[in-house]
Design a protein around this motif. Structure first.
Motif, PDB file in Angstrom:
ATOM      1  N   ALA A 421       0.828  -1.205   0.000  1.00 45.45           N
ATOM      2  CA  ALA A 421       0.000   0.000   0.000  1.00 45.45           C
ATOM      3  C   ALA A 421       0.865   1.259   0.000  1.00 45.45           C
ATOM      4  N   LEU A 422       1.899   1.294   0.845  1.00 44.94           N
ATOM      5  CA  LEU A 422       2.731   2.495   0.962  1.00 44.94           C
ATOM      6  C   LEU A 422       3.657   2.694  -0.232  1.00 44.94           C
ATOM      7  N   ALA A 423       3.999   1.617  -0.918  1.00 40.96           N
ATOM      8  CA  ALA A 423       4.911   1.729  -2.059  1.00 40.96           C
ATOM      9  C   ALA A 423       4.335   2.604  -3.167  1.00 40.96           C
ATOM     10  N   LYS A 424       3.011   2.775  -3.179  1.00 36.06           N
ATOM     11  CA  LYS A 424       2.363   3.594  -4.208  1.00 36.06           C
ATOM     12  C   LYS A 424       2.379   5.089  -3.870  1.00 36.06           C
ATOM     13  N   PHE A 425       2.839   5.437  -2.659  1.00 34.80           N
ATOM     14  CA  PHE A 425       2.816   6.841  -2.239  1.00 34.80           C
ATOM     15  C   PHE A 425       3.972   7.591  -2.905  1.00 34.80           C
ATOM     16  N   PRO A 426       3.689   8.737  -3.536  1.00 34.96           N
ATOM     17  CA  PRO A 426       4.747   9.491  -4.214  1.00 34.96           C
ATOM     18  C   PRO A 426       5.869   9.870  -3.250  1.00 34.96           C
ATOM     19  N   GLY A 427       7.104   9.650  -3.683  1.00 33.86           N
ATOM     20  CA  GLY A 427       8.250  10.025  -2.869  1.00 33.86           C
ATOM     21  C   GLY A 427       8.851   8.880  -2.092  1.00 33.86           C
ATOM     22  N   ILE A 428       8.199   7.708  -2.106  1.00 34.16           N
ATOM     23  CA  ILE A 428       8.753   6.532  -1.434  1.00 34.16           C
ATOM     24  C   ILE A 428       9.390   5.630  -2.484  1.00 34.16           C
ATOM     25  N   THR A 429      10.669   5.313  -2.268  1.00 33.75           N
ATOM     26  CA  THR A 429      11.361   4.430  -3.217  1.00 33.75           C
ATOM     27  C   THR A 429      11.433   3.000  -2.712  1.00 33.75           C
ATOM     28  N   GLN A 430      11.500   2.806  -1.407  1.00 35.64           N
ATOM     29  CA  GLN A 430      11.481   1.465  -0.813  1.00 35.64           C
ATOM     30  C   GLN A 430      10.860   1.571   0.567  1.00 35.64           C
ATOM     31  N   VAL A 431      10.156   0.533   0.970  1.00 33.00           N
ATOM     32  CA  VAL A 431       9.480   0.582   2.270  1.00 33.00           C
ATOM     33  C   VAL A 431       9.513  -0.787   2.932  1.00 33.00           C
ATOM     34  N   GLY A 432       9.630  -0.773   4.234  1.00 37.06           N
ATOM     35  CA  GLY A 432       9.553  -1.992   5.034  1.00 37.06           C
ATOM     36  C   GLY A 432       8.693  -1.738   6.257  1.00 37.06           C
ATOM     37  N   ALA A 433       7.974  -2.745   6.715  1.00 37.04           N
ATOM     38  CA  ALA A 433       7.098  -2.596   7.888  1.00 37.04           C
ATOM     39  C   ALA A 433       7.470  -3.631   8.936  1.00 37.04           C
ATOM     40  N   ALA A 434       7.332  -3.246  10.186  1.00 39.86           N
ATOM     41  CA  ALA A 434       7.633  -4.157  11.294  1.00 39.86           C
ATOM     42  C   ALA A 434       6.889  -3.696  12.534  1.00 39.86           C
ATOM     43  N   ALA A 435       6.633  -4.630  13.437  1.00 43.60           N
ATOM     44  CA  ALA A 435       6.058  -4.289  14.736  1.00 43.60           C
ATOM     45  C   ALA A 435       7.185  -3.848  15.657  1.00 43.60           C
ATOM     46  N   VAL A 436       6.969  -2.729  16.354  1.00 41.88           N
ATOM     47  CA  VAL A 436       7.986  -2.202  17.267  1.00 41.88           C
ATOM     48  C   VAL A 436       7.380  -2.024  18.653  1.00 41.88           C
ATOM     49  N   GLU A 437       8.193  -2.190  19.675  1.00 42.35           N
ATOM     50  CA  GLU A 437       7.729  -2.070  21.063  1.00 42.35           C
ATOM     51  C   GLU A 437       7.889  -0.627  21.507  1.00 42.35           C
ATOM     52  N   VAL A 438       6.764   0.023  21.805  1.00 41.02           N
ATOM     53  CA  VAL A 438       6.813   1.431  22.208  1.00 41.02           C
ATOM     54  C   VAL A 438       6.879   1.589  23.724  1.00 41.02           C
ATOM     55  N   LYS A 439       6.401   0.608  24.436  1.00 41.42           N
ATOM     56  CA  LYS A 439       6.607   0.496  25.873  1.00 41.42           C
ATOM     57  C   LYS A 439       6.408  -0.960  26.222  1.00 41.42           C
ATOM     58  N   GLN A 440       6.694  -1.330  27.455  1.00 45.62           N
ATOM     59  CA  GLN A 440       6.690  -2.747  27.800  1.00 45.62           C
ATOM     60  C   GLN A 440       5.383  -3.428  27.401  1.00 45.62           C
ATOM     61  N   ASP A 441       5.521  -4.489  26.557  1.00 45.42           N
ATOM     62  CA  ASP A 441       4.400  -5.324  26.120  1.00 45.42           C
ATOM     63  C   ASP A 441       3.430  -4.596  25.189  1.00 45.42           C
ATOM     64  N   THR A 442       3.779  -3.412  24.699  1.00 43.46           N
ATOM     65  CA  THR A 442       2.900  -2.671  23.797  1.00 43.46           C
ATOM     66  C   THR A 442       3.596  -2.481  22.450  1.00 43.46           C
ATOM     67  N   PHE A 443       3.002  -3.036  21.397  1.00 37.98           N
ATOM     68  CA  PHE A 443       3.604  -2.995  20.074  1.00 37.98           C
ATOM     69  C   PHE A 443       2.696  -2.255  19.101  1.00 37.98           C
ATOM     70  N   VAL A 444       3.293  -1.508  18.194  1.00 39.04           N
ATOM     71  CA  VAL A 444       2.565  -0.854  17.111  1.00 39.04           C
ATOM     72  C   VAL A 444       3.307  -1.160  15.810  1.00 39.04           C
ATOM     73  N   ILE A 445       2.632  -0.924  14.690  1.00 41.48           N
ATOM     74  CA  ILE A 445       3.265  -1.102  13.386  1.00 41.48           C
ATOM     75  C   ILE A 445       3.983   0.183  12.997  1.00 41.48           C
TER      76      ILE A 445
END
Length: 505
Positions: A421-445
């Motif tokens: 989905a994001l690869a179609k956005f103008p100005g993006i040449t490569q994209v990667g997605a991952a879940a990251v821990e923002v605080k203990q036991d709490t993850f966001v994309i």
């Protein structure tokens, strides 16, 4: 000893059979008992077993009168209301194949489903996003169908397709998972192997009506044994849940780990005198959160592991608590193994968690992608894609995925789908997605991208809102000079969270 759990097969599913008939099997003898209470602070919206059965079978008649036929596919685009389970079971009762979907999906996402399924009709709440389709049965029409004469239940082969659910695959293309009527029969193994459920229980599920976790654990399983289901009204805040659980005498509380975490972060004291225990699924339960809940509430949490292709099949329970870091053990009647390239590995060794093809809860296939379903088989075993190790007593420790699937609030999300989905956005040449821990036991994309310059976060957020369901949307966007790759130039998604930590200390 090899890592194989096999304590004997489950009872054979009877024939003829119908999933909805099985769910409603207690309705006649419990006609005036409350089957469902939608919880509000000022009271409840109550449904007796008799009223529930009448609404389901009346709606089934209405669907047939609207021109749908047994075997037709009906895409469900309904909101978080009781209309959802009624329409779902009504379709199944007369052999129509419903496809329950999240109301968070966008028009482009549903357009791909319409193309994939070629549904005969869409069951539609006009307030829920949906791609165009010539046959739409609107919510107002569905509500009026409840008063029609009851339809005759269509009994048949337990292996006949009953419903379809969507899951994100590692390819990034959501797959339509076809399940048989016998899937509900298989859920009986969860009653003792996870829930410890009794017909006197009042099981409260914190999820939405249109989430498959709620549909199964929160509604159909309690109804199957004659218990009472409790669902908080849409929009209920986490800080309000303890009072509702207390006021409505919930004996079991089911939710994703994130909900238990939010309850522990509210100022409300967790005084829950009627609660026997909690049920947790959707994402891995951390030992830290488990210990906090037990200390604060004085009750246990029992975790379950499953997937769209086979619901939950490994769990802890009141009779078999988890030991240490384990998930628990396979439920009685399941045949589960830990596989290496040459078959089951020795006990204690890491391998891929696998389900035997004979499991009555295992999917029939992926619609329109049977070759992908076949590729998930290793001999007689279905490969989950998750890694684990089995102890000598059968308890299984979860060791992560062998791919890059993410978990967002209990939903599994393919990074490939987000990246596409994001690869179609103008100005993006490569994209990667991952879940990251923002605080203990709490993850966001999080989305990591390259391009000539850093892009406006608000513009990116607006774009993903229009193209991805809320639970798939990145919450952070990180511009990098380049993305990490391996020797073959392939994106190393597992290296991405370290870049988030470096930019968000």
């Amino acid at each position: 000893m090899l890592s194989v759990f096999d304590h004997g097969p489950p009872l054979a599913c009877p024939t003829p059979f119908n999933l909805a008939a099985h769910v409603l099997r207690q309705a006649d003898q419990n006609a005036n008992k409350i089957a469902l209470s939608v919880l509000r602070h000022d009271g409840t919206e109550d449904w007796t077993y008799q009223a529930l059965q009448s609404a389901i079978l009346g709606t089934a008649t209405g669907l047939l009168r609207a021109g749908l036929k047994p075997g037709d596919i009906a895409l469900m685009r309904l909101g978080n209301t009781v209309d959802f389970p009624i329409a779902y079971l009504a379709a199944i009762a007369v052999g129509i194949v419903p496809v329950p979907t999240s109301s968070q999906l966008t028009d482009p996402e549903t357009a791909r489903m319409v193309e994939d399924l070629s549904p005969a009709a869409i069951l539609r709440d006009p307030s829920v996003a949906c791609a165009p389709h010539p046959v739409q049965i609107e919510l107002s029409d569905l509500s009026q169908m409840r008063d029609l004469p009851p339809a005759a239940l269509q009994m048949g082969d337990p292996d006949k397709m009953a419903y379809v659910v969507y899951t994100s695959g590692t390819s990034g293309k959501p797959r339509a998972v076809a399940h048989a009527h016998r899937a509900i029969w298989a859920r009986q193994m969860m009653v003792d192997g996870w829930y410890g459920l009794r017909d006197t229980d009042r099981l409260c599920h914190a999820g939405a009506f249109n989430w498959t976790y709620t549909l199964g654990t929160g509604l159909m399983d309690p109804w199957t044994i004659g218990a009472t289901a409790l669902i908080p009204q849409p929009g209920t805040a986490p800080e309000d849940l303890p009072a509702l659980l207390r006021q409505h005498r919930a004996t079991i509380f089911a939710a994703a780990p994130g909900v238990f975490r939010k309850l522990l972060n509210t100022p409300e004291v967790l005084h829950l005198p009627d609660l026997r225990h909690g049920l947790c699924a959707g994402e891995k339960l951390s030992r830290h959160l488990h210990a906090r809940w037990a200390e604060a509430s004085g009750t246990e949490l029992y975790e379950a592991y499953g997937m769209s292709e086979c619901s939950t099949f490994i769990s802890s329970s009141p009779d078999h608590p988890a030991r240490g870091e384990s998930l628990g053990q396979p439920q009685p009647g399941r045949r589960i193994a830990i596989l290496g390239p040459d078959g089951p590995v020795p006990q204690g060794q890491e391998g891929t968690i696998a389900i035997h093809r004979s499991d009555p809860g295992l999917m029939l296939t992926y619609l329109n992608a049977p070759q992908e379903a076949n590729s998930r088989m290793q001999g007689d075993w279905f490969l989950t894609g998750d890694q684990g190790a089995m102890a000598v007593d059968g308890q299984i420790t979860y060791l992560g995925r062998d791919d890059d699937m993410m978990n967002a609030g209990g939903y599994r999300v393919s990074p490939v789908e987000v990246e596409a989905a994001l690869a179609k956005f103008p100005g993006i040449t490569q994209v990667g997605a991952a879940a990251v821990e923002v605080k203990q036991d709490t993850f966001v994309i999080a989305a990591f991208y390259t391009g000539p310059e850093k892009l406006d976060d608000n513009a990116l957020q607006t774009y993903v809102k229009a193209n991805l369901a809320r639970y798939k949307q990145p919450r952070a966007f990180i511009h990098l000079p380049e993305l990490p790759t391996g020797g073959n130039g392939k994106l190393l998604r597992r290296a991405l969270p370290a870049y988030f930590k470096a930019t968000h200390p």
